[in-house]
Scaffold this motif. Structure first.
Motif, PDB file in Angstrom:
ATOM      1  N   LEU B  93       6.751 -70.643  -7.676  1.00 47.88           N
ATOM      2  CA  LEU B  93       7.943 -71.419  -7.320  1.00 47.88           C
ATOM      3  C   LEU B  93       8.029 -71.618  -5.815  1.00 47.88           C
ATOM      4  N   LYS B  94       7.565 -70.614  -5.061  1.00 49.42           N
ATOM      5  CA  LYS B  94       7.597 -70.773  -3.606  1.00 49.42           C
ATOM      6  C   LYS B  94       6.717 -71.947  -3.177  1.00 49.42           C
ATOM      7  N   GLY B  95       5.653 -72.187  -3.939  1.00 50.96           N
ATOM      8  CA  GLY B  95       4.781 -73.328  -3.635  1.00 50.96           C
ATOM      9  C   GLY B  95       5.537 -74.643  -3.555  1.00 50.96           C
ATOM     10  N   PHE B  96       6.628 -74.752  -4.319  1.00 49.73           N
ATOM     11  CA  PHE B  96       7.444 -75.979  -4.283  1.00 49.73           C
ATOM     12  C   PHE B  96       7.994 -76.263  -2.891  1.00 49.73           C
ATOM     13  N   ARG B  97       8.268 -75.186  -2.137  1.00 50.51           N
ATOM     14  CA  ARG B  97       8.872 -75.410  -0.814  1.00 50.51           C
ATOM     15  C   ARG B  97       7.914 -76.191   0.084  1.00 50.51           C
ATOM     16  N   ILE B  98       6.599 -76.007  -0.128  1.00 48.68           N
ATOM     17  CA  ILE B  98       5.616 -76.777   0.634  1.00 48.68           C
ATOM     18  C   ILE B  98       5.333 -78.111  -0.064  1.00 48.68           C
ATOM     19  N   GLN B  99       5.058 -78.057  -1.359  1.00 48.70           N
ATOM     20  CA  GLN B  99       4.702 -79.293  -2.083  1.00 48.70           C
ATOM     21  C   GLN B  99       5.849 -80.312  -2.033  1.00 48.70           C
ATOM     22  N   ALA B 138       5.260 -59.627   1.885  1.00 43.73           N
ATOM     23  CA  ALA B 138       4.929 -59.815   3.306  1.00 43.73           C
ATOM     24  C   ALA B 138       5.668 -61.014   3.888  1.00 43.73           C
ATOM     25  N   PHE B 139       6.041 -61.952   3.026  1.00 50.22           N
ATOM     26  CA  PHE B 139       6.759 -63.141   3.484  1.00 50.22           C
ATOM     27  C   PHE B 139       8.237 -63.068   3.101  1.00 50.22           C
ATOM     28  N   ASP B 140       8.713 -61.855   2.832  1.00 46.26           N
ATOM     29  CA  ASP B 140      10.093 -61.654   2.403  1.00 46.26           C
ATOM     30  C   ASP B 140      10.399 -62.363   1.102  1.00 46.26           C
ATOM     31  N   ASP B 141       9.348 -62.645   0.331  1.00 51.10           N
ATOM     32  CA  ASP B 141       9.567 -63.163  -1.004  1.00 51.10           C
ATOM     33  C   ASP B 141       9.567 -61.987  -1.970  1.00 51.10           C
ATOM     34  N   ARG B 142      10.093 -62.209  -3.157  1.00 51.19           N
ATOM     35  CA  ARG B 142      10.222 -61.138  -4.136  1.00 51.19           C
ATOM     36  C   ARG B 142       9.427 -61.479  -5.395  1.00 51.19           C
ATOM     37  N   PRO B 143       9.027 -60.479  -6.146  1.00 49.32           N
ATOM     38  CA  PRO B 143       8.266 -60.762  -7.371  1.00 49.32           C
ATOM     39  C   PRO B 143       9.160 -61.198  -8.534  1.00 49.32           C
ATOM     40  N   TYR B 144      10.317 -61.737  -8.207  1.00 49.16           N
ATOM     41  CA  TYR B 144      11.186 -62.314  -9.243  1.00 49.16           C
ATOM     42  C   TYR B 144      11.844 -63.554  -8.642  1.00 49.16           C
ATOM     43  N   PRO B 145      12.045 -64.582  -9.457  1.00 49.11           N
ATOM     44  CA  PRO B 145      12.567 -65.850  -8.938  1.00 49.11           C
ATOM     45  C   PRO B 145      14.000 -65.730  -8.423  1.00 49.11           C
ATOM     46  N   ARG B 146      14.237 -66.394  -7.299  1.00 47.81           N
ATOM     47  CA  ARG B 146      15.601 -66.421  -6.747  1.00 47.81           C
ATOM     48  C   ARG B 146      16.109 -67.856  -6.637  1.00 47.81           C
ATOM     49  N   GLY B 147      15.378 -68.818  -7.171  1.00 49.69           N
ATOM     50  CA  GLY B 147      15.797 -70.217  -7.120  1.00 49.69           C
ATOM     51  C   GLY B 147      14.669 -71.100  -7.622  1.00 49.69           C
ATOM     52  N   ASP B 148      14.919 -72.419  -7.627  1.00 52.15           N
ATOM     53  CA  ASP B 148      13.903 -73.394  -8.036  1.00 52.15           C
ATOM     54  C   ASP B 148      13.479 -73.270  -9.499  1.00 52.15           C
ATOM     55  N   PHE B 149      14.368 -72.713 -10.337  1.00 53.05           N
ATOM     56  CA  PHE B 149      14.075 -72.685 -11.774  1.00 53.05           C
ATOM     57  C   PHE B 149      15.248 -73.299 -12.532  1.00 53.05           C
ATOM     58  N   ASP B 150      14.989 -73.680 -13.783  1.00 51.87           N
ATOM     59  CA  ASP B 150      16.079 -74.145 -14.649  1.00 51.87           C
ATOM     60  C   ASP B 150      16.675 -72.968 -15.404  1.00 51.87           C
ATOM     61  N   LEU B 151      15.773 -72.132 -15.927  1.00 54.31           N
ATOM     62  CA  LEU B 151      16.187 -70.861 -16.528  1.00 54.31           C
ATOM     63  C   LEU B 151      15.220 -69.803 -16.038  1.00 54.31           C
ATOM     64  N   VAL B 162      18.731 -63.881 -19.392  1.00 54.81           N
ATOM     65  CA  VAL B 162      18.449 -65.256 -18.976  1.00 54.81           C
ATOM     66  C   VAL B 162      19.457 -65.697 -17.920  1.00 54.81           C
ATOM     67  N   GLU B 163      18.932 -66.151 -16.788  1.00 54.85           N
ATOM     68  CA  GLU B 163      19.783 -66.668 -15.717  1.00 54.85           C
ATOM     69  C   GLU B 163      19.635 -68.185 -15.682  1.00 54.85           C
ATOM     70  N   VAL B 164      20.752 -68.863 -15.507  1.00 58.03           N
ATOM     71  CA  VAL B 164      20.730 -70.325 -15.482  1.00 58.03           C
ATOM     72  C   VAL B 164      20.621 -70.788 -14.030  1.00 58.03           C
ATOM     73  N   GLY B 165      19.671 -71.687 -13.767  1.00 56.32           N
ATOM     74  CA  GLY B 165      19.463 -72.153 -12.382  1.00 56.32           C
ATOM     75  C   GLY B 165      19.782 -73.615 -12.185  1.00 56.32           C
ATOM     76  N   SER B 166      20.088 -74.328 -13.256  1.00 56.75           N
ATOM     77  CA  SER B 166      20.361 -75.765 -13.098  1.00 56.75           C
ATOM     78  C   SER B 166      21.168 -76.272 -14.287  1.00 56.75           C
ATOM     79  N   GLU B 167      21.661 -77.485 -14.147  1.00 56.55           N
ATOM     80  CA  GLU B 167      22.404 -78.099 -15.261  1.00 56.55           C
ATOM     81  C   GLU B 167      21.485 -78.347 -16.446  1.00 56.55           C
TER      82      GLU B 167
END
Lengths: 274, 342
Positions: B93-99, B138-151, B162-167
């Protein structure tokens, strides 16, 4: 220009005329199916269908929007295919892309244009823009050079430029022949006696990388300010829209942030002349 | 609020999704997850403990894609149904920040990437383990999603928190009212404890391999521009480009034409900056003739260019390039050498 949402979309373009300029350079007069508005310094991507695409800076007048001319040196795969084209053939066009010369900023100042070899092509477009704003700048100097007289682009046109009152023109060749009665030597040798105030003036340099390097060093030594020196940089520009990664120059993409850069933007970057 | 879906309930959710989406998720092959099309019954579904072998980017910035068809003004977009990708890990998901920055971040929006981004449903999941090569922390990222997901799914006993991340994600849950339950405090506490455990494991990796943190890398590529790092590391590079293709942030491509003059079609394919001709211009001049210069370019993009232009390091700590490199070029070792004082 993002045509209908697809920046990769090609505009169908007809080749109207092909003129042989030098043994390796031909000029193509092109008519795109849609109006293409560029500013001097920007580039377009041309496609020979089936062969591929390459970037060129138009050599025609930016205000002529119905037609575009490019002068193309035969150096690689696509340009070799282009040289085989003739009037009536169809090519694809994308663009314009990248930065233009900031003409507004040139108004009221003395301008020195330094060209080398195939760099005359983009500079012709710039000169047309400058001629169109004649009277808005103090003085205009063109200093150009190429290796041999036979490689001089737009030789007849240059003669007529030599007669213009709003332009001080001087050309030189590295190696003369019986057709040449002008200066012989490198372009850097005919810069110093330009009668202008270098520290207040604008310098524009365009040509092969080795010429750009030495001409830039020369105008810097003469006193031009780094932010008043404009360079047209050559890198491997492919997509034209800052995505494909090939033309990176430090923190810039040549295709999107350039190809026209102020020397002050890039002088700290490693390897700019390579 | 978080939901709890029992395993059979999650199967119902996937069946609901399958009415609109083609569903892909990690299938375990020889002990490693590979994104694979899942059967809609979801019976064999598993989120996978760690990132897949292949990067998520391939669903959005495809390895090869037709980008212009003749002189048509209409982009040749795929007519396939949209995708739902399940089990995506935080590093992908972090890849999205660049892509996103490259393909959807300016006036030249890429219609192929943008459509896939808008249409794809992302059901991500927490890492429940860590590979030795994982270093996202090392990049202050975590091994669990904190955004950029729908669920997002956090596996707990008997099902998923299940955490909801979008409409879009909320709408899918709303389509299965019978199986969605509210997660209990105990379940979310279990999730948080598991997350902390995996984070700690990745941080232990940083200690074991002495991987520097991102703030130790600021300005270091410039500092080491002419150092021996690049020649040393390039000594075993075979220019295969695996590090580029497998990387969630690498975005370079080349454009080429179908060899059919009568039917012009332009394709885009993944490129590799390690290849000799990558920066070569038509006249033959090549600003990165030496392999060491090309290898430096790769790390310059990751640790200098992108932090300067987007504020993000273009590395997700997924460790894929470490696993993929036949020359054993280890990005953590490069980071370590960059952080050294000269």
């Amino acid at each position: 220009m993002c045509s209908n949402g697809n920046p990769y979309r090609l505009i169908r373009t007809e080749v109207l005329e092909v003129t042989t300029e030098t043994p390796t350079i031909k000029t193509f007069r092109l008519k795109p199916d849609e109006e293409v508005r560029f500013q001097a310094g920007q580039f377009i991507d041309l496609t020979v269908p089936g062969a591929g695409e390459a970037p060129f800076t138009p050599s025609s007048r930016a205000s002529d929007t119905a037609e575009i001319a490019v002068s193309v040196m035969r150096v690689g795969r696509v340009t070799t295919q282009m040289h085989a084209l003739s009037a009536g053939d169809i090519v694809g066009l994308r663009g314009p892309y990248g930065s233009a010369y900031p003409l507004d900023e040139f108004a009221g100042r003395e301008i020195l244009v330094v060209g080398g070899g195939c760099g005359f092509a983009p500079l012709r477009s710039l000169m047309y823009s400058l001629f169109d704003m004649s009277g808005q700048f103090k003085r205009l100097f063109f200093r150009g050079g190429c290796r041999k007289p036979g490689e001089l682009l737009y030789r007849d046109e240059m003669k007529s430029w030599g007669e213009r009152e709003d332009l001080d023109l001087l050309l030189t060749v590295d190696e003369g022949d019986e057709t040449w009665d002008g200066r012989v030597g490198l372009v850097t040798a005919i810069l110093e006696d330009v009668p202008m105030n270098f520290t207040e003036g604008v310098a524009i340099v365009c040509g092969p990388p080795i010429m750009m390097k030495f001409a830039t060093q020369k105008v810097l030594a003469m006193g031009f300010q780094p932010e008043s020196i404009f360079l047209s940089m050559e890198k491997n520009m492919s997509c034209g829209i800052g995505k494909c990664g090939h033309c990176r120059l430090g923190v810039y993409y040549c295709c999107k942030d350039g190809p026209v850069f102020r020397y002050s933007q890039i002088h700290d970057l490693p390897g700019i002349w390579e | 609020m978080c939901y709890f879906f029992a395993e059979h309930g999650f199967g119902a959710l996937l069946r609901a999704a399958a009415e609109k989406y083609d569903i892909f998720g990690p299938a375990q092959r020889e002990g490693r997850g590979v994104y694979t099309r899942l059967s809609s019954n979801g019976a064999t579904f598993d989120t996978g403990p760690v990132r897949t072998v292949d990067p998520l980017k391939a669903f959005f910035f495809k390895p090869r894609e037709c980008v212009a068809d003749g002189f048509s003004a209409v982009p040749p977009l795929s007519e396939n149904p949209p995708l739902c990708v399940v089990g995506v890990k935080a590093c992908d998901l972090k890849g999205f920040r660049i892509q996103d920055f490259v393909f959807a971040g300016d006036e030249f929006r890429d219609p192929f990437y943008s459509r896939a981004r808008n249409e794809t449903l992302i059901i991500s999941s927490d890492c429940t383990s860590a590979l030795d090569t994982c270093f996202c922390e090392a990049f202050d990222d975590r091994p669990y999603p904190r955004g950029d997901f729908d669920l997002n799914l956090s596996p707990v006993d008997g099902g998923y928190v299940v955490e909801v991340g979008s409409e879009k994600g909320a709408a899918l849950i709303a389509s299965c009212p019978d199986v969605a339950q509210e997660a209990t405090q105990g379940q979310t506490e279990t999730r948080d404890r598991q997350r902390d455990e995996v984070s700690a494991r990745v941080r232990q990796n940083l200690k074991d391999y002495r991987v520097p943190r991102h703030d130790e890398l600021a300005g270091r590529v410039e500092r080491h521009y002419d150092s021996l790092i690049w020649k040393d590391e390039a000594a075993t590079c075979v220019e295969c480009g695996a590090c580029n293709t497998i990387c969630p942030t690498c975005h370079c491509f080349f454009l080429y034409d179908q060899k059919n003059v009568a039917r012009m079609a332009r394709f885009r394919a993944w490129d590799s900056c390690l290849m000799k001709g990558f920066a070569r211009v038509a006249g033959g001049a090549n600003p990165r003739r030496e392999l060491s210069e090309r290898l430096r370019n790769r790390f310059e993009k990751k640790f200098s260019f992108f932090p300067k232009v987007t504020g993000e390091y273009a590395c997700t700590g997924c460790g894929r390039c470490i696993s993929a490199c036949p020359g054993k070029i280890d990005i953590r070792r490069v980071m370590k050498r960059l952080a050294e004082h000269v």
